[in-house]
Design an enzyme around this catalytic site. Sequence first.
Site, PDB file in Angstrom:
ATOM      1  N   ASP A   1      -4.941   0.615  -8.924  1.00  0.00           N
ATOM      2  CA  ASP A   1      -6.171   0.213  -9.180  1.00  0.00           C
ATOM      3  C   ASP A   1      -6.618   0.293 -10.145  1.00  0.00           C
ATOM      4  O   ASP A   1      -7.615  -1.179 -10.686  1.00  0.00           O
ATOM      5  CB  ASP A   1      -7.745   1.430  -8.551  1.00  0.00           C
ATOM      6  CG  ASP A   1      -6.858   1.677  -7.318  1.00  0.00           C
ATOM      7  OD1 ASP A   1      -6.249   1.324  -6.336  1.00  0.00           O
ATOM      8  OD2 ASP A   1      -7.151   3.152  -7.024  1.00  0.00           O
TER       9      ASP A   1
ATOM     10  N   GLU B   1       1.036  -1.669  -0.187  1.00  0.00           N
ATOM     11  CA  GLU B   1      -0.004  -0.405   0.303  1.00  0.00           C
ATOM     12  C   GLU B   1       1.277   1.050   0.185  1.00  0.00           C
ATOM     13  O   GLU B   1       2.013   1.213   0.889  1.00  0.00           O
ATOM     14  CB  GLU B   1      -1.321  -0.033   1.337  1.00  0.00           C
ATOM     15  CG  GLU B   1      -1.950   0.129   1.168  1.00  0.00           C
ATOM     16  CD  GLU B   1      -3.387  -0.133   0.409  1.00  0.00           C
ATOM     17  OE1 GLU B   1      -3.054   0.297  -1.241  1.00  0.00           O
ATOM     18  OE2 GLU B   1      -4.062  -1.431   1.138  1.00  0.00           O
TER      19      GLU B   1
ATOM     20  N   ASP C   1       3.098   2.185  -5.004  1.00  0.00           N
ATOM     21  CA  ASP C   1       3.026   2.526  -6.541  1.00  0.00           C
ATOM     22  C   ASP C   1       3.352   3.492  -6.732  1.00  0.00           C
ATOM     23  O   ASP C   1       3.651   3.441  -8.106  1.00  0.00           O
ATOM     24  CB  ASP C   1       0.796   2.405  -7.040  1.00  0.00           C
ATOM     25  CG  ASP C   1       0.173   3.152  -6.518  1.00  0.00           C
ATOM     26  OD1 ASP C   1       0.545   3.765  -5.739  1.00  0.00           O
ATOM     27  OD2 ASP C   1      -1.101   2.239  -7.475  1.00  0.00           O
TER      28      ASP C   1
ATOM     29  N   ALA D   1     -15.951   2.789  -0.665  1.00  0.00           N
ATOM     30  CA  ALA D   1     -15.480   1.733   0.581  1.00  0.00           C
ATOM     31  C   ALA D   1     -14.696   1.433   0.422  1.00  0.00           C
ATOM     32  O   ALA D   1     -14.209   0.453   0.793  1.00  0.00           O
ATOM     33  CB  ALA D   1     -16.651   0.589   0.502  1.00  0.00           C
TER      34      ALA D   1
ATOM     35  N   GLU E   1      -7.924  10.674 -13.424  1.00  0.00           N
ATOM     36  CA  GLU E   1      -7.736  10.987 -11.719  1.00  0.00           C
ATOM     37  C   GLU E   1      -7.459  12.063 -11.896  1.00  0.00           C
ATOM     38  O   GLU E   1      -7.755  13.026 -11.158  1.00  0.00           O
ATOM     39  CB  GLU E   1      -7.098   9.950 -11.461  1.00  0.00           C
ATOM     40  CG  GLU E   1      -7.972   9.155 -10.899  1.00  0.00           C
ATOM     41  CD  GLU E   1      -8.994   8.050 -10.039  1.00  0.00           C
ATOM     42  OE1 GLU E   1      -9.063   9.278  -9.312  1.00  0.00           O
ATOM     43  OE2 GLU E   1     -10.002   7.066  -9.917  1.00  0.00           O
TER      44      GLU E   1
ATOM     45  N   LEU F   1     -12.175   0.014  -2.858  1.00  0.00           N
ATOM     46  CA  LEU F   1     -12.982  -0.803  -3.544  1.00  0.00           C
ATOM     47  C   LEU F   1     -12.475  -0.214  -4.947  1.00  0.00           C
ATOM     48  O   LEU F   1     -12.202  -1.411  -6.368  1.00  0.00           O
ATOM     49  CB  LEU F   1     -13.923  -1.776  -3.314  1.00  0.00           C
ATOM     50  CG  LEU F   1     -14.233  -2.950  -2.406  1.00  0.00           C
ATOM     51  CD1 LEU F   1     -15.437  -4.096  -1.847  1.00  0.00           C
ATOM     52  CD2 LEU F   1     -13.109  -3.914  -2.594  1.00  0.00           C
ATOM     53  N   SER F   2     -12.068   1.040  -5.151  1.00  0.00           N
ATOM     54  CA  SER F   2     -11.974   1.157  -6.128  1.00  0.00           C
ATOM     55  C   SER F   2     -12.958   1.254  -7.176  1.00  0.00           C
ATOM     56  O   SER F   2     -12.804   0.936  -8.061  1.00  0.00           O
ATOM     57  CB  SER F   2     -10.961   0.711  -7.110  1.00  0.00           C
ATOM     58  OG  SER F   2      -8.980   1.144  -6.339  1.00  0.00           O
ATOM     59  N   SER F   3     -14.492   1.740  -6.898  1.00  0.00           N
ATOM     60  CA  SER F   3     -14.957   1.866  -8.126  1.00  0.00           C
ATOM     61  C   SER F   3     -14.715   2.741  -8.835  1.00  0.00           C
ATOM     62  O   SER F   3     -15.680   3.049  -9.716  1.00  0.00           O
ATOM     63  CB  SER F   3     -16.536   2.337  -7.170  1.00  0.00           C
ATOM     64  OG  SER F   3     -16.374   3.143  -6.443  1.00  0.00           O
TER      65      SER F   3
ATOM     66  N   TYR G   1      -4.063  11.844   0.829  1.00  0.00           N
ATOM     67  CA  TYR G   1      -3.528  11.281  -0.042  1.00  0.00           C
ATOM     68  C   TYR G   1      -2.168  11.925  -0.798  1.00  0.00           C
ATOM     69  O   TYR G   1      -0.677  11.484  -0.918  1.00  0.00           O
ATOM     70  CB  TYR G   1      -4.773  10.305  -0.565  1.00  0.00           C
ATOM     71  CG  TYR G   1      -3.563   9.225  -1.957  1.00  0.00           C
ATOM     72  CD1 TYR G   1      -3.652   8.350  -1.555  1.00  0.00           C
ATOM     73  CD2 TYR G   1      -3.579   9.936  -3.081  1.00  0.00           C
ATOM     74  CE1 TYR G   1      -2.855   7.654  -2.725  1.00  0.00           C
ATOM     75  CE2 TYR G   1      -2.931   9.794  -4.158  1.00  0.00           C
ATOM     76  CZ  TYR G   1      -2.676   8.672  -3.972  1.00  0.00           C
ATOM     77  OH  TYR G   1      -2.241   6.892  -4.684  1.00  0.00           O
TER      78      TYR G   1
HETATM   79  C1  GLA Z   1      -5.289   4.560  -3.649  1.00  0.00           C
HETATM   80  C2  GLA Z   1      -4.956   5.265  -5.413  1.00  0.00           C
HETATM   81  C3  GLA Z   1      -3.617   4.381  -5.263  1.00  0.00           C
HETATM   82  C4  GLA Z   1      -2.845   3.162  -4.028  1.00  0.00           C
HETATM   83  C5  GLA Z   1      -3.394   3.115  -3.332  1.00  0.00           C
HETATM   84  C6  GLA Z   1      -2.879   2.837  -1.994  1.00  0.00           C
HETATM   85  O1  GLA Z   1      -6.034   2.827  -3.943  1.00  0.00           O
HETATM   86  O2  GLA Z   1      -5.529   5.085  -6.517  1.00  0.00           O
HETATM   87  O3  GLA Z   1      -3.080   4.536  -6.552  1.00  0.00           O
HETATM   88  O4  GLA Z   1      -2.086   4.458  -3.938  1.00  0.00           O
HETATM   89  O5  GLA Z   1      -4.540   4.521  -2.468  1.00  0.00           O
HETATM   90  O6  GLA Z   1      -1.840   2.191  -1.787  1.00  0.00           O
END
Ligand code: GLA
Length: 326
Positions: free
Chosen positions: A140, A19, A22, A90, A128, A92-94, A190
């Site tokens: 993601d 985590e 990336d 949540a 994004e 899960l990268s919607s 972030y």
């Molecule tokens: C989010 C970002 C990813 C990654 C994660 C943390 O999901 O979209 O690119 O940086 O946070 O690992």
Amino acid sequence: MNPLRIRAFAPGRANLIGEHTDYNLGLCLPFAVEQGVTVTGELRDGGAVSARGLADDDPYLVGVASELRAAGVDVPGCAVQVESDLPREAGLSSSAALSVALALALSGLAGADPLAAAELAKLCQRVEHRYTGAETGLLDQLASILGEEGRALRIDMRALEWTPVELDLGGHVLAVLDSGTPRSLAESGYNDRREECRRAAELLGVDSLRDAGDGSGLPAPLDRRVRHVLTENDRVDAAVEALESRDLAALGELLDASHRSLRDDYEVSVPEVERAVEECRRAGALGARIMGGGFGGSVVALFPPEADPPGGALVVRPAQGARLLC
Ligand code: GLA
């Protein structure tokens, strides 16, 4: 000739471990989940792209259409309908699932050749960055695009290479528990973390933290940020080894170690997430950690066969990646 109607599906993703590595060109171990976003597109006269299930000026719709056009894809006038069985916000990268599904549907309607995985992921990442202001990495999008049934993917973000890793959990399950705090990447810390990593790399004289030998000479909190990134990269490879040797107790310990590092060194946890981690532990998890960008969102935990994940947790299994359905 352009097809008149097309359906595309892109799954959300879970990240087993790795985590905030990336965008530091490190390692991660995600997988696509079964749930995702389906986009049905139909050609329409005129050049406009309109939507049902989404506002016409939704940043993902506008962003994907214009990034595709900038990449030379002649996006035709069309109406798209968006359906999703992914819980939003949540962790899960919607949003990655939405942009990947939109990109597949719109380029399919244009009759364009499919983009290579890395190019498609980067295009969705630009959406994004430019349309939502969240400076996300490629985790993601790549997980959604490359997902394989039964396998996680070890992704090396510097080489942009991936290796499937069997996710044979021998009756154990992975479950994701929403902490109930919506995560807003752009407004949260972030982007601050990304900035701190950039600053740390600059002070260390390296292109990315992947190349940092050690951050201990840096001022706080940059030293802790670097320590997280370096130890998390090591934990990804240790997790691959644990999976290969079917050592699920070791995998659970790595999840816990990742969580401590994200909480104490990277400082992306919040009290609601800590409570969700505790709830998973009380339910018998072998390990649990904050998943995704942090500052809210979800927790991922590994449960042995005899344990019941807490109510409301979603059992996640590695599934096939994004694809055209027809
Ligand atoms: C989010 C970002 C990813 C990654 C994660 C943390 O999901 O979209 O690119 O940086 O946070 O690992």
